[in-house]
Design a protein around this motif. Structure first.
Motif, PDB file in Angstrom:
ATOM      1  N   ARG A  76       0.833  -1.205   0.000  1.00 42.05           N
ATOM      2  CA  ARG A  76       0.000   0.000   0.000  1.00 42.05           C
ATOM      3  C   ARG A  76       0.864   1.250   0.000  1.00 42.05           C
ATOM      4  NH1 ARG A  76      -3.342  -3.198   3.280  1.00 42.05           N
ATOM      5  NH2 ARG A  76      -2.335  -2.466   5.195  1.00 42.05           N
ATOM      6  N   ASP A 123      -5.126   1.143  -3.167  1.00 36.04           N
ATOM      7  CA  ASP A 123      -5.943   0.110  -3.809  1.00 36.04           C
ATOM      8  C   ASP A 123      -5.225  -1.232  -3.934  1.00 36.04           C
ATOM      9  OD1 ASP A 123      -8.056   1.872  -4.150  1.00 36.04           O
ATOM     10  OD2 ASP A 123      -7.337   2.553  -6.098  1.00 36.04           O
ATOM     11  N   ARG A 124      -3.982  -1.283  -3.550  1.00 37.21           N
ATOM     12  CA  ARG A 124      -3.206  -2.509  -3.650  1.00 37.21           C
ATOM     13  C   ARG A 124      -2.764  -2.939  -2.249  1.00 37.21           C
ATOM     14  NH1 ARG A 124      -0.837  -2.562  -8.867  1.00 37.21           N
ATOM     15  NH2 ARG A 124       0.154  -4.532  -8.300  1.00 37.21           N
ATOM     16  N   LEU A 139      -3.989  -6.581  -4.369  1.00 42.74           N
ATOM     17  CA  LEU A 139      -5.213  -7.303  -4.660  1.00 42.74           C
ATOM     18  C   LEU A 139      -5.231  -8.655  -3.968  1.00 42.74           C
ATOM     19  CD1 LEU A 139      -5.478  -6.574  -8.488  1.00 42.74           C
ATOM     20  CD2 LEU A 139      -6.485  -5.283  -6.605  1.00 42.74           C
ATOM     21  N   LEU A 182      -9.547  -2.559 -14.747  1.00 40.26           N
ATOM     22  CA  LEU A 182     -10.219  -1.316 -14.364  1.00 40.26           C
ATOM     23  C   LEU A 182     -10.824  -0.607 -15.579  1.00 40.26           C
ATOM     24  CD1 LEU A 182      -7.738   0.114 -11.711  1.00 40.26           C
ATOM     25  CD2 LEU A 182      -9.974  -0.941 -11.306  1.00 40.26           C
ATOM     26  N   ARG A 216     -10.151  11.411  -1.486  1.00 41.98           N
ATOM     27  CA  ARG A 216      -9.531  10.077  -1.441  1.00 41.98           C
ATOM     28  C   ARG A 216      -8.210  10.129  -0.699  1.00 41.98           C
ATOM     29  NH1 ARG A 216      -8.844   6.746  -6.724  1.00 41.98           N
ATOM     30  NH2 ARG A 216      -8.244   5.263  -5.095  1.00 41.98           N
ATOM     31  N   GLU A 267      -7.665   7.609   2.247  1.00 39.35           N
ATOM     32  CA  GLU A 267      -6.834   6.446   1.944  1.00 39.35           C
ATOM     33  C   GLU A 267      -5.355   6.626   2.254  1.00 39.35           C
ATOM     34  OE1 GLU A 267      -7.575   5.776  -2.181  1.00 39.35           O
ATOM     35  OE2 GLU A 267      -9.735   5.502  -1.903  1.00 39.35           O
ATOM     36  N   ALA A 284      -0.216   7.846  -8.883  1.00 41.01           N
ATOM     37  CA  ALA A 284      -0.610   6.439  -8.786  1.00 41.01           C
ATOM     38  C   ALA A 284       0.252   5.514  -9.630  1.00 41.01           C
ATOM     39  CB  ALA A 284      -2.079   6.284  -9.185  1.00 41.01           C
ATOM     40  N   PRO A 330      -3.657   9.178  -5.082  1.00 40.24           N
ATOM     41  CA  PRO A 330      -4.526   8.311  -5.879  1.00 40.24           C
ATOM     42  C   PRO A 330      -5.058   8.984  -7.146  1.00 40.24           C
ATOM     43  CG  PRO A 330      -5.741   9.145  -4.003  1.00 40.24           C
ATOM     44  CD  PRO A 330      -4.332   9.620  -3.832  1.00 40.24           C
TER      45      PRO A 330
END
Length: 358
Positions: free
Chosen positions: A62, A68-69, A71, A153, A183, A187, A310, A326
């Motif tokens: 992260r 977002d990672r 996954l 995506l 965000r 985040e 990102a 992000p």
């Protein structure tokens, strides 16, 4: 072979050393394992007798790749890697870089994929100083976890209906900026405050902060340095901070004699001391002169803070405290970078006040 914690791995390393085995080390996130990964690991294993793979923990991924990672969770990534015939041991590390792990393991060969030049491979100096080898192996073309994620995506975006009431026209950029900063707050708050604490601790211990970047990032480096040398929101002592983007004589002399890639690194070599911190600003995360300066700072045992977009995983992977905004839009990343800088200035002011320094 088992997934090992660091003490077990170092104990095994002693046995490998007694047996005269050549230990090869590589590392990565390995989020969504693909054929390119397997090809690299097989080639790395062929360079020695034992292949150890370091895997970024979830928090580390992260920090390097954004909120977002990953996954795939760290335990699952490690288990899949451990099942491969080419891999002899897997260990998970929590920090953004494997520098301390490499120092402790002392591999004979250090390997990364061909998208990492040898001069940007973390731990290369430690390995070569012991007489080991550092190699950047060519990648199998067409394979990339980031590419896979972006294709998924993109398909999702095409399938999604347009948002109702979306802002259009000249104010769309303002709406986008607000969305990115929302965000960022939701985040990236932990990453921002971690980097701010690192900078504050550096200054409280008597170290200095060096900042650099290109274009708009150069202007932001100067802005943050000015706030630290002067003041931000309250009276306090002057703080040692310097933007490496302002000395035109040094910039043009170094650029002329050594090339544009060295304009910041040479200044870091001249001005940085162990215990200092550098702030690397790059919306792309791939600017060669920024990356060269980061590696120079690491060689001098400086803490490295970075702000990138990102897609800036290269810079993120070299920092002790990265902040990955992000967004992939340069303008939005620059706007967020300025806000991040202001948050740091407020944190530093508060820390100085709490320390009751004159």
């Amino acid at each position: 072979m088992p997934i090992m914690d660091h003490p077990a791995l170092l104990a095994s390393r002693q046995g490998w050393r007694r047996a005269g085995s050549v230990v090869v080390f590589t590392n990565g996130c390995f989020d969504v394992l693909h054929r390119g990964h397997v090809h690299l690991l097989e080639r790395a294993r062929a360079l020695g007798d034992v292949l150890v793979v370091g895997v970024n923990a979830d928090a580390s991924v992260r920090a390097v790749k954004g909120p977002d990672r990953p996954l795939v969770a760290q335990g699952d990534r490690a288990a899949v890697l451990a099942s491969l015939a080419a891999v002899d041991a897997v260990t998970i590390f929590d920090e953004p870089t494997p520098a301390r792990l490499i120092q402790a393991l002392e591999p004979d060969v250090l390997v990364k994929g061909g998208d990492w030049p040898v001069e940007q491979i973390v731990g290369a100096g430690d390995v070569t100083r012991r007489g080991g080898r550092v190699l950047s192996l060519p990648l199998l073309p067409g394979y990339s976890t980031t590419g896979i994620v972006e294709r998924v995506l993109a398909a999702h975006r095409r399938a999604a209906a347009p948002a109702a009431g979306a802002v259009s026209g000249p104010l769309a950029a303002l709406a986008e900026s607000i969305a990115v900063e929302q965000r960022l707050l939701a985040e990236c708050g932990e990453a921002i405050t971690r980097a701010g604490r690192l900078l504050a601790d550096t200054l409280l211990r008597g170290g200095k902060v060096l900042l650099f970047g290109n274009g708009g990032s150069a202007a932001e480096a100067q802005h943050i340095a000015a706030e630290l040398v002067g003041r931000f929101s309250r009276e306090r002592r002057a703080l040692p901070a310097l933007a490496l983007t302002t000395d035109t004589s040094a910039l043009t002399a170094v650029g002329n004699d050594w090339g544009f890639e060295r304009i910041f690194a040479r200044q870091v070599e001249a001005l940085a001391s162990p215990g200092d911190a550098v702030v690397a600003l790059s919306t792309s995360g791939a600017s060669p002169n920024v990356l060269a300066a980061v590696m120079a700072a690491r060689d001098r045992k400086c803490a490295v803070v970075g702000v990138t977009g990102a897609r800036g995983t290269r810079l993120g992977g070299l920092c002790d405290a990265p902040v990955v905004v992000p967004s992939t839009v340069t303008e939005r990343v620059q706007e967020a970078s300025l806000v991040i800088g202001h948050v740091w200035c407020e944190m530093i002011d508060a820390c100085i006040a709490d320390a009751r320094e004159p």
